[in-house]
Design a protein around this motif. Sequence first.
Motif, PDB file in Angstrom:
ATOM      1  N   GLU A 140       3.629  -4.062   4.837  1.00 31.40           N
ATOM      2  CA  GLU A 140       2.844  -3.088   5.582  1.00 31.40           C
ATOM      3  C   GLU A 140       1.403  -3.526   5.780  1.00 31.40           C
ATOM      4  O   GLU A 140       0.560  -2.743   6.178  1.00 31.40           O
ATOM      5  CB  GLU A 140       2.867  -1.733   4.855  1.00 31.40           C
ATOM      6  CG  GLU A 140       4.261  -1.134   4.757  1.00 31.40           C
ATOM      7  CD  GLU A 140       4.243   0.225   4.089  1.00 31.40           C
ATOM      8  OE1 GLU A 140       3.136   0.734   3.833  1.00 31.40           O
ATOM      9  OE2 GLU A 140       5.321   0.770   3.824  1.00 31.40           O
ATOM     10  N   GLY A 141       1.112  -4.783   5.441  1.00 34.29           N
ATOM     11  CA  GLY A 141      -0.228  -5.286   5.709  1.00 34.29           C
ATOM     12  C   GLY A 141      -1.256  -4.814   4.715  1.00 34.29           C
ATOM     13  O   GLY A 141      -2.388  -4.534   5.077  1.00 34.29           O
ATOM     14  N   GLY A 142      -0.915  -4.718   3.447  1.00 33.69           N
ATOM     15  CA  GLY A 142      -1.892  -4.326   2.454  1.00 33.69           C
ATOM     16  C   GLY A 142      -1.838  -2.834   2.190  1.00 33.69           C
ATOM     17  O   GLY A 142      -1.525  -2.040   3.049  1.00 33.69           O
ATOM     18  N   ALA A 143      -2.174  -2.476   0.930  1.00 30.84           N
ATOM     19  CA  ALA A 143      -2.084  -1.078   0.525  1.00 30.84           C
ATOM     20  C   ALA A 143      -3.474  -0.482   0.437  1.00 30.84           C
ATOM     21  O   ALA A 143      -4.371  -1.042  -0.179  1.00 30.84           O
ATOM     22  CB  ALA A 143      -1.381  -0.981  -0.833  1.00 30.84           C
ATOM     23  N   VAL A 144      -3.646   0.685   1.063  1.00 34.57           N
ATOM     24  CA  VAL A 144      -4.869   1.465   0.923  1.00 34.57           C
ATOM     25  C   VAL A 144      -4.677   2.388  -0.262  1.00 34.57           C
ATOM     26  O   VAL A 144      -3.635   3.025  -0.404  1.00 34.57           O
ATOM     27  CB  VAL A 144      -5.159   2.275   2.205  1.00 34.57           C
ATOM     28  CG1 VAL A 144      -6.358   3.180   2.013  1.00 34.57           C
ATOM     29  CG2 VAL A 144      -5.386   1.329   3.369  1.00 34.57           C
ATOM     30  N   LEU A 145      -5.673   2.466  -1.143  1.00 27.84           N
ATOM     31  CA  LEU A 145      -5.550   3.316  -2.313  1.00 27.84           C
ATOM     32  C   LEU A 145      -5.296   4.758  -1.890  1.00 27.84           C
ATOM     33  O   LEU A 145      -6.037   5.309  -1.059  1.00 27.84           O
ATOM     34  CB  LEU A 145      -6.827   3.239  -3.155  1.00 27.84           C
ATOM     35  CG  LEU A 145      -7.183   1.862  -3.729  1.00 27.84           C
ATOM     36  CD1 LEU A 145      -8.461   1.937  -4.539  1.00 27.84           C
ATOM     37  CD2 LEU A 145      -6.058   1.326  -4.605  1.00 27.84           C
ATOM     38  N   PRO A 146      -4.262   5.404  -2.422  1.00 26.30           N
ATOM     39  CA  PRO A 146      -3.959   6.778  -2.001  1.00 26.30           C
ATOM     40  C   PRO A 146      -5.061   7.766  -2.345  1.00 26.30           C
ATOM     41  O   PRO A 146      -5.169   8.818  -1.727  1.00 26.30           O
ATOM     42  CB  PRO A 146      -2.658   7.092  -2.758  1.00 26.30           C
ATOM     43  CG  PRO A 146      -2.619   6.125  -3.904  1.00 26.30           C
ATOM     44  CD  PRO A 146      -3.318   4.892  -3.437  1.00 26.30           C
ATOM     45  N   SER A 147      -5.880   7.425  -3.337  1.00 24.57           N
ATOM     46  CA  SER A 147      -6.935   8.365  -3.736  1.00 24.57           C
ATOM     47  C   SER A 147      -7.941   8.613  -2.614  1.00 24.57           C
ATOM     48  O   SER A 147      -8.516   9.709  -2.515  1.00 24.57           O
ATOM     49  CB  SER A 147      -7.666   7.828  -4.966  1.00 24.57           C
ATOM     50  OG  SER A 147      -8.220   6.541  -4.704  1.00 24.57           O
ATOM     51  N   CYS A 148      -8.165   7.625  -1.736  1.00 24.71           N
ATOM     52  CA  CYS A 148      -9.154   7.827  -0.676  1.00 24.71           C
ATOM     53  C   CYS A 148      -8.664   8.870   0.324  1.00 24.71           C
ATOM     54  O   CYS A 148      -9.447   9.702   0.814  1.00 24.71           O
ATOM     55  CB  CYS A 148      -9.479   6.512   0.030  1.00 24.71           C
ATOM     56  SG  CYS A 148      -8.140   5.844   1.032  1.00 24.71           S
ATOM     57  N   ALA A 149      -7.358   8.854   0.615  1.00 24.48           N
ATOM     58  CA  ALA A 149      -6.814   9.869   1.499  1.00 24.48           C
ATOM     59  C   ALA A 149      -6.922  11.251   0.862  1.00 24.48           C
ATOM     60  O   ALA A 149      -7.268  12.238   1.517  1.00 24.48           O
ATOM     61  CB  ALA A 149      -5.363   9.550   1.844  1.00 24.48           C
TER      62      ALA A 149
ATOM     63  N   TYR B 211     -11.229   1.821   5.454  1.00 23.97           N
ATOM     64  CA  TYR B 211     -10.741   3.171   5.776  1.00 23.97           C
ATOM     65  C   TYR B 211     -11.843   4.200   5.518  1.00 23.97           C
ATOM     66  O   TYR B 211     -12.096   5.092   6.335  1.00 23.97           O
ATOM     67  CB  TYR B 211      -9.513   3.466   4.928  1.00 23.97           C
ATOM     68  CG  TYR B 211      -8.972   4.871   5.083  1.00 23.97           C
ATOM     69  CD1 TYR B 211      -7.962   5.155   5.982  1.00 23.97           C
ATOM     70  CD2 TYR B 211      -9.470   5.924   4.310  1.00 23.97           C
ATOM     71  CE1 TYR B 211      -7.463   6.442   6.125  1.00 23.97           C
ATOM     72  CE2 TYR B 211      -8.983   7.215   4.446  1.00 23.97           C
ATOM     73  CZ  TYR B 211      -7.981   7.462   5.350  1.00 23.97           C
ATOM     74  OH  TYR B 211      -7.501   8.741   5.485  1.00 23.97           O
ATOM     75  N   CYS B 212     -12.483   4.076   4.361  1.00 22.96           N
ATOM     76  CA  CYS B 212     -13.556   5.016   4.011  1.00 22.96           C
ATOM     77  C   CYS B 212     -14.729   4.899   4.970  1.00 22.96           C
ATOM     78  O   CYS B 212     -15.349   5.913   5.330  1.00 22.96           O
ATOM     79  CB  CYS B 212     -14.026   4.767   2.580  1.00 22.96           C
ATOM     80  SG  CYS B 212     -12.779   5.155   1.321  1.00 22.96           S
ATOM     81  N   LEU B 213     -15.049   3.692   5.385  1.00 25.49           N
ATOM     82  CA  LEU B 213     -16.165   3.491   6.312  1.00 25.49           C
ATOM     83  C   LEU B 213     -15.886   4.191   7.641  1.00 25.49           C
ATOM     84  O   LEU B 213     -16.742   4.946   8.153  1.00 25.49           O
ATOM     85  CB  LEU B 213     -16.380   1.991   6.538  1.00 25.49           C
ATOM     86  CG  LEU B 213     -17.422   1.585   7.587  1.00 25.49           C
ATOM     87  CD1 LEU B 213     -18.806   2.082   7.187  1.00 25.49           C
ATOM     88  CD2 LEU B 213     -17.446   0.070   7.777  1.00 25.49           C
ATOM     89  N   ALA B 214     -14.702   3.946   8.206  1.00 28.18           N
ATOM     90  CA  ALA B 214     -14.363   4.572   9.488  1.00 28.18           C
ATOM     91  C   ALA B 214     -14.250   6.089   9.366  1.00 28.18           C
ATOM     92  O   ALA B 214     -14.717   6.847  10.224  1.00 28.18           O
ATOM     93  CB  ALA B 214     -13.048   3.985  10.017  1.00 28.18           C
ATOM     94  N   THR B 215     -13.655   6.554   8.258  1.00 27.11           N
ATOM     95  CA  THR B 215     -13.454   7.991   8.089  1.00 27.11           C
ATOM     96  C   THR B 215     -14.768   8.699   7.794  1.00 27.11           C
ATOM     97  O   THR B 215     -14.966   9.842   8.195  1.00 27.11           O
ATOM     98  CB  THR B 215     -12.439   8.251   6.964  1.00 27.11           C
ATOM     99  OG1 THR B 215     -11.310   7.396   7.145  1.00 27.11           O
ATOM    100  CG2 THR B 215     -11.978   9.689   6.988  1.00 27.11           C
ATOM    101  N   THR B 216     -15.684   8.020   7.100  1.00 29.43           N
ATOM    102  CA  THR B 216     -17.004   8.615   6.852  1.00 29.43           C
ATOM    103  C   THR B 216     -17.756   8.802   8.158  1.00 29.43           C
ATOM    104  O   THR B 216     -18.458   9.805   8.346  1.00 29.43           O
ATOM    105  CB  THR B 216     -17.804   7.724   5.887  1.00 29.43           C
ATOM    106  OG1 THR B 216     -17.094   7.596   4.659  1.00 29.43           O
ATOM    107  CG2 THR B 216     -19.181   8.323   5.615  1.00 29.43           C
TER     108      THR B 216
END
Length: 792
Positions: free
Chosen positions: A423-432, A521-526
């Motif tokens: 899946e191209g790397g895992a994003v930590l679920p805690s950020c979601a 992810y955090c940068l874009a979502t912030t």
Amino acid sequence: PHLPLSQVFPSQDPLDRADFNAVEYINALFPTERLDDNIRTVVRGQTNVGQDGRQALEEAQKAIQQLFGKIKDIKDKAEKSEQMVKEITRDIKQLDHAKRHLTTSITTLNHLHMLAGGVDSLEAMTRRRQYGEVANLLQGVVNVLEHFNKYMGIPQIRQLSERVKAAQNELGQQILADFEEAFPSQGTKRTGGPSNVLRDACLVANVLDPRIKQEIIKKFIKQHLSEYLVLFQENQDVAWLDKIDRRYAWIKRQLVDYEEKYGRMFPPEWCMTERIAVEFCHVTRAELSKIMRTRAKEIEVKLLLFAIQRTTNFEGLLAKRFSGCTLTDGTVKKPEVPPPSTNPFLEDETGPETDEIVIEKSDTDKPKKPKVPDSPFHGIVSKCFEPHLYVYIESQDKNLGELIDRFVADFKAQGPPKPNVDEGGAVLPSCADLFVYYKKCMVQCSQLSTGEPMIALTTIFQKYLREYAWKILSGNLPKTTSSSGGLTITSLLKEKEGSEVAKFTLEELCLICSILSTAEYCLATTQQLEEKLKEKVDASLMERINLTGEMDTFSIVISNSIQLLVQDLDAACDPALTAMSKMQWQNVEHVGDQSPYVTSVILHIKQNVPIIRDNLASTRKYFTQFCIKFANSFIPKFINHLFKCKPISMVGAEQLLLDTHSLKMVLLDLPSIGSQVVRKAPASYTKIVVKGMTRAEMILKVVMAPHEPPVVFVDNYIKLLADCSTDTFQKILDMKGLKRSEQSSMLDLFRLRLPAPPPGGDGAGSLSLSAPTPEQESSRIRKLEKLIKKRL
């Protein structure tokens, strides 16, 4: 024989002709006789012109005199005609004026008759309380009276006007008395009820002074809500927030009761149902504010949110039921429904898929979602809770602190995420989870207030975004064994070149990539969070919403993650480069396949790069940054070790050139190495590799070139390397193994052969001052490393 003169000297002159005639020739040149004849003819022709002109002038003057006479006759006749017309129309004008005055007089008399009769009828109907007839008659009387505004100087007209005003005043007082009798303000018991008389009285009030209508509405609503003030007094149990539902249930019953009993009594344009609801809201807001100030210490966050939720639900119900015309200027515009969007990343906050702020890579190009106009009932009651929202803000601060602590504990308990190459790397679920909670808080707070509490909540958001960045992301990045100085200086505090540095494991590489993806992810979502907050907050407070510092924090985490990946691969290649510099290149006898150190470098690249690429598949631009940073780090280091290979024989230089070319090909293929899908490397990366490795190849080609004659060698060096640095030239001479005496003369020649510096230059630079070479950049980095090590 003698030839004639004409044959010896041929001529075209007529004097030389054999048939020359002197008289004709002279007449041809001077034709005086012909001229005299012409002149004589013209003079004779003009003899009678003067006489004819005088005769024509006299005739013209006579014609003009005749014309003037005719014009005068016409003018006299026109004046006579005009006088005749005036005499004819004078009588007609008099008749027109008389007709107009007569019409006006008749109309005025009719109006006067209507006014007089209307006033009499109005007074009689008022006494008999025939409000239905009065409503129609009064408007007509008022309209007729307007025609007599310019005749108020006439005593009879003025008297009629005063009678009309008196009748209006009497009607107003009489109607108010009737309503007072039907709906007494003292006590809560209603003795009266709807009647046709009161219904017609409302129609009359529409024509009377607006204050009469306002007084009727005010007294009726006050009487209608008198029971509410008694039931929900401050000392009653039902008055507290936990029973706030009962307030709204009571008004719902009252509105239903009003519609059944009094709905037809008041004109529809009075909007009495809405007015009762609005006055209830104002009273409720004041009562709740008073009781919350008294019992502020008893307010808990759950109780506050319960009361706010019930209140906002009630406000939403009012918005659906009523237009809000009594809250505005009376002209309520229908809310514009936003056009349906075709962008799948524009989410509807009221829909089921609103638990997470959506990430869109090109967020700056995303069209803004049209903002639906707020309901006029929004905050009409719930505004009273705003002074107490500090309880909610403090609760969110506590909850977010516990959430971050739970994230830290869960990470320690569960360990780093497993490699997720598919899946191209895992994003930590805690950020979601964090941003889902943020979204919930933002929507909830915006329903409570769009003022200062939103600013306070934004400050809380900023605090825990920074904590998440440092505790969850930076705090879990693997540490290198060569330094304990932290992430920001790890790359500068490496041990001396050639030391063994432990490589990251597969799990550690995947963790770094996962943290990098999470930070992106955090940068874009912030950034999206900032935009959402600005949409929710009041326009006057938008400038105080700024999450740039937090976005910079996530950018630092991304940069540190990339630097760790670069440092790990770079350090893995150090032993191979050290082995290269320690080889005896002057003893190489033949050129073979690529050297073992090249094979070692390629092996490390093939081990690390595919893992990094697969785990950064969703963040392709950061994988490109990794490649660029690695090339900018590895190539100068390779050139530095290349200079340490001394002395070098011709065969050794050829072998090094072959090795350099092999490394160049590997580096050019680095972005897609080990991949089944061959993708063209980015142009920015290719440019760096070609420039750096070409310089390495040029160095070796200069080393391979014979140093005799010296002038040709020096010129060839300047042409190939375009480097005016004496240090670089000295290193080339060392690699060739020249003696010091030879080097000295060669350096002197080099300085003489240097091209003249450009105007304004200091004369001590190189040809590439505007773009420092990798060698120069590496030298600067080494100086910086030494400086930091000394200070530490």
